[in-house]
Design an enzyme around this catalytic site. Structure first.
Site, PDB file in Angstrom:
ATOM      1  N   TYR B 134     -42.041  14.284 -16.892  1.00  0.00           N
ATOM      2  CA  TYR B 134     -43.429  14.224 -17.328  1.00  0.00           C
ATOM      3  C   TYR B 134     -43.816  12.767 -17.543  1.00  0.00           C
ATOM      4  O   TYR B 134     -43.163  12.048 -18.297  1.00  0.00           O
ATOM      5  CB  TYR B 134     -43.617  15.005 -18.637  1.00  0.00           C
ATOM      6  N   GLN B 195     -49.938  22.856 -19.399  1.00  0.00           N
ATOM      7  CA  GLN B 195     -49.919  23.605 -18.128  1.00  0.00           C
ATOM      8  C   GLN B 195     -48.895  23.035 -17.152  1.00  0.00           C
ATOM      9  O   GLN B 195     -48.256  23.790 -16.409  1.00  0.00           O
ATOM     10  CB  GLN B 195     -51.319  23.695 -17.510  1.00  0.00           C
ATOM     11  N   ASN B 218     -48.266  13.767 -24.985  1.00  0.00           N
ATOM     12  CA  ASN B 218     -49.034  13.938 -26.231  1.00  0.00           C
ATOM     13  C   ASN B 218     -48.541  15.180 -26.992  1.00  0.00           C
ATOM     14  O   ASN B 218     -47.550  15.796 -26.603  1.00  0.00           O
ATOM     15  CB  ASN B 218     -50.537  14.012 -25.928  1.00  0.00           C
ATOM     16  N   GLN B 263     -43.347  -3.872 -31.364  1.00  0.00           N
ATOM     17  CA  GLN B 263     -43.338  -2.436 -31.637  1.00  0.00           C
ATOM     18  C   GLN B 263     -44.623  -1.998 -32.311  1.00  0.00           C
ATOM     19  O   GLN B 263     -45.164  -0.937 -32.008  1.00  0.00           O
ATOM     20  CB  GLN B 263     -42.148  -2.042 -32.543  1.00  0.00           C
ATOM     21  N   HIS B 266     -47.660  -0.751 -30.331  1.00  0.00           N
ATOM     22  CA  HIS B 266     -47.590   0.521 -29.604  1.00  0.00           C
ATOM     23  C   HIS B 266     -48.510   1.575 -30.192  1.00  0.00           C
ATOM     24  O   HIS B 266     -49.092   2.377 -29.471  1.00  0.00           O
ATOM     25  CB  HIS B 266     -46.165   1.091 -29.654  1.00  0.00           C
ATOM     26  N   GLU B 331     -34.324   3.145 -33.917  1.00  0.00           N
ATOM     27  CA  GLU B 331     -34.403   3.289 -32.460  1.00  0.00           C
ATOM     28  C   GLU B 331     -33.988   1.965 -31.794  1.00  0.00           C
ATOM     29  O   GLU B 331     -33.112   1.939 -30.953  1.00  0.00           O
ATOM     30  CB  GLU B 331     -35.841   3.650 -32.076  1.00  0.00           C
ATOM     31  N   HIS B 332     -34.656   0.875 -32.189  1.00  0.00           N
ATOM     32  CA  HIS B 332     -34.326  -0.458 -31.679  1.00  0.00           C
ATOM     33  C   HIS B 332     -33.838  -1.317 -32.830  1.00  0.00           C
ATOM     34  O   HIS B 332     -34.494  -1.386 -33.868  1.00  0.00           O
ATOM     35  CB  HIS B 332     -35.560  -1.151 -31.099  1.00  0.00           C
ATOM     36  N   ASP B 365     -37.203  -2.759 -22.841  1.00  0.00           N
ATOM     37  CA  ASP B 365     -38.228  -1.799 -22.413  1.00  0.00           C
ATOM     38  C   ASP B 365     -38.391  -1.778 -20.902  1.00  0.00           C
ATOM     39  O   ASP B 365     -38.863  -0.786 -20.345  1.00  0.00           O
ATOM     40  CB  ASP B 365     -39.589  -2.161 -23.029  1.00  0.00           C
ATOM     41  N   HIS B 424      -9.847  42.543 -25.236  1.00  0.00           N
ATOM     42  CA  HIS B 424      -9.339  41.178 -25.074  1.00  0.00           C
ATOM     43  C   HIS B 424      -7.805  41.188 -25.119  1.00  0.00           C
ATOM     44  O   HIS B 424      -7.138  40.598 -24.276  1.00  0.00           O
ATOM     45  CB  HIS B 424      -9.852  40.268 -26.200  1.00  0.00           C
TER      46      HIS B 424
END
Lengths: 433, 433
Positions: B134, B195, B218, B263, B266, B331-332, B365, B424
């Site tokens: 995506y 969708q 999103n 950052q 963003h 994260e970073h 990045d 078994h």
């Protein structure tokens, strides 16, 4: 025999649809259940120990008076182990040793390399700090599940392994405690249900919050794991167990039939499928299943399972079987033929592949070494057996030299401008100008 | 300057609580949104192409008349690539090469071994058959995201990589198509939202159903991915981006300040934290942030981000910083000091670690090589950067010999009896009796 098990043949006009129908299995999510579970999680987050104790008294009829009554000591685990009969203790030890040996081979190490520009790049591997293992109580309280969840975590180097296991009426399976002792579980709480999952995910005064929760449970546990996913990691939500047995050439129909039934006895919605190009063998296996059922304690469960979800499938040849297997992506796959290894190379999707006539699926459940927590319901298309890798995670490592960064910084500058991220571009630009 | 960014010191009485408050960020799930998304998924499952086309015309104002208008050709991707300016094309190629090189080092191979009893055990590794990527449309349509998702899938050997990218008013970023061309994407559909996720998860007449869906989107996309999890695999649901910069010793405050802002630009809920034991440097960085903001196109976003979620943290020493970093699991992480590698060995949780003064997060990045899809919101405690391993999965291999199975079958027999699984036990018993 009639309706023992459906029979399909790839030669039938309707085969494609019939086979698709066989595989269709959708778990419906129950909004009431989700609401109940969300409420339990919210209450545990707010009231901690007190609420977990209350629900444990209520749902499990546990005689505990205070939360500390719900924690077991290492002494208790050890004495459960020491109290086992010799043959059982030896079997458990052998299983634990073999599971540990196999999982040690899965352990991953980090690496670094220096690129042509003189920059160091790499991948660091670290264990999770703390994990929670859910073990069902009552009849489904399996010591093998304890080993299969705790050993990979222990091999990964997880510093603290917390086990939760409900004790209905305060009663516990000593073999489960013995398995916890052997596998290296650090703490055990006799709590269960959504309240145990919530306690592990968010922590309470007594139960430490963990980083990941693994292990099977009922639909409350499954819904709670789904709800806390993100706050903590979880393993896959397991569906009903499945086996697909493919056989050709010399085989003992009785053995094959019992292998089929070993999955069917788990659950009325378990799925057992037998595939062969040999119609004679198909008939013999059907006959043997019928005969075995007469003597099986869980015959009723197995009979329902094979009637509703089982199938005997006749294929034209081995290639057709391979295509069907890759469509199913079975949890357990037995390849009972001389060329099992050769055939396995063409299998793209399966949780575990058991090869040859001397490798019944049941040994994989206990002591072959590989994990018995496997992707179900076709999820082997995109997921793996539980393993050491589920208890390790990676961090990227980047260290540029003063010279080596220049090319990279220019490139980042150009691309960041294209993405209209000006601070990115400037931050890179400082390093080459 | 006052309210530019909060300032914390570990010496403050209230530090622990203030730091916990800083990290607290809970995404609230919106029941209305979930209902909308569930309905879209149900409709796409029922009506296929027609419904996806209808929603694409409606939400994206796409001028398509029929579903086939929503698929791009390889020719279109190629000509987008060839139409790029030289410097941009070269930057994109360099980035793609480096990302590919790093991810090739991640590729895992299967293994087998023969145990002391003569049984063969192993782990087979296979790529996923088909994955969906995506890519957001409009302003957040980043070519770097295409590379970071598609290259690992391509390196893993995924046979079919399907990209979806919404084209508001039918318009597309040519750089995104060029990146898809370079990375080896097989098919591109200009659809988006829940969708597109539904079409990928369940397939339509035209869009083939995939095994896993990765990539950012999103809140509709995030909710849809969560809803189809289980039917297909998904990557982590990403939270807001974060950076934690630690610096000590000789450093350029302007560089550090720009790294912090890279950052913050963003997203207004992005988190940028600067930690140092050097109060003088803390003051200089704050000053430099204020100065940079005056010249930054996205100053408004960055200012909101650092005011609401940013912090300048004064620590007593490096060890305190290490403890805070392991608590945050950022994260970073930038470690801007001479002993960066030494310090990194004590970092247990981080998505990516950028070491030294010449390794700004921005190069990660785009083109350092490691993936920029990283665990956010503390999930680095239990998860990893997106990688080749996300597009490969494992199957266990077990092949016992006639002699070698005997010990295992006896063990399985004993343990299966303890678990009351008679089929078994009998299935195992056949192999040793």
């Amino acid at each position: 025999m009639g309706k023992l098990m459906r029979r399909l043949s790839t030669q039938d006009q309707s085969f494609k649809q019939a086979f698709a129908d066989l595989l269709a299995f959708e778990t419906v999510s129950d909004p009431e259940l989700l609401k109940t579970v969300d409420q339990i999680i919210a209450d545990v987050r707010q009231h901690g120990d007190a609420h977990v104790l209350k629900l444990t008294q209520q749902f499990d009829r546990h005689p505990a008076h205070q939360f500390s009554d719900l924690e077991l000591t290492q002494e208790q685990l050890k004495s459960a182990f020491e109290g086992l009969d010799n043959d059982v203790r030896e079997a458990l030890e052998l299983a634990e040793n073999r599971i540990r040996e196999f999982h040690q081979a899965q352990k991953q190490d980090g690496w670094t390399y220096v690129d042509a520009l003189g920059n160091t790049l790499g991948q660091k591997i670290t264990p999770l700090d703390r994990v929670g293992i859910y073990v069902p109580g009552g009849l489904a309280s399996y010591p093998s599940s304890v080993l299969m969840n705790a050993v990979p975590a222990h091999v990964a180097g997880v510093a603290e392994i917390i086990m939760v296991v409900p004790a209905p009426n305060g009663e516990l399976n000593p073999l489960v405690l013995a398995a916890a002792y052997l596998a290296g579980v650090h703490r055990v709480f006799t709590i269960g249900g959504a309240q145990a999952v919530a306690a592990l995910a968010y922590g309470t005064e007594t139960v430490p919050g963990v980083d990941k929760i693994t292990g099977p449970g009922n639909r409350f546990v499954a819904a709670a794991k789904r709800a806390v996913f993100g706050q903590v990691g979880i393993d896959m939500i397991a569906g009903p167990s499945e086996i697909l047995v493919y056989a050709e050439g010399e085989n003992n129909a009785k053995w094959l039939a019992m292998d089929v039934l070993s999955q069917a006895e788990h659950d009325t919605v378990a799925q057992a499928v037998f595939i062969t190009p040999d119609e004679q063998l198909l008939n013999e296996v059907e006959q043997a299943i019928e005969e075995h059922l007469a003597a099986l304690p869980k015959a009723e469960i197995a009979r329902t399972s094979i009637a509703n979800r089982g199938a005997l499938v006749l294929v034209k040849d081995r290639q057709e079987a391979i295509d069907l297997i890759n469509q199913v992506a079975p949890e357990h796959l037995e390849l009972c033929l001389d060329e099992a290894q050769e055939m396995s190379e063409q299998i793209r999707h399966a949780g575990a592949i058991f090869m040859g006539r001397y490798t019944p699926e049941a040994i994989g459940d206990y002591c072959a070494g590989p994990n018995h927590v496997l992707p179900t319901s076709g999820t082997a298309r995109f997921s793996s057996p539980l393993g050491v890798y589920d208890f390790q995670k990676r961090s990227s490592l980047i260290m540029c030299s003063q010279e080596g960064v220049k090319t990279l910084a220019k490139t980042a500058d150009v691309l960041a401008q294209q993405e209209n991220l000006d601070a990115h571009a400037r931050s890179a630009r400082y390093r080459y100008q």
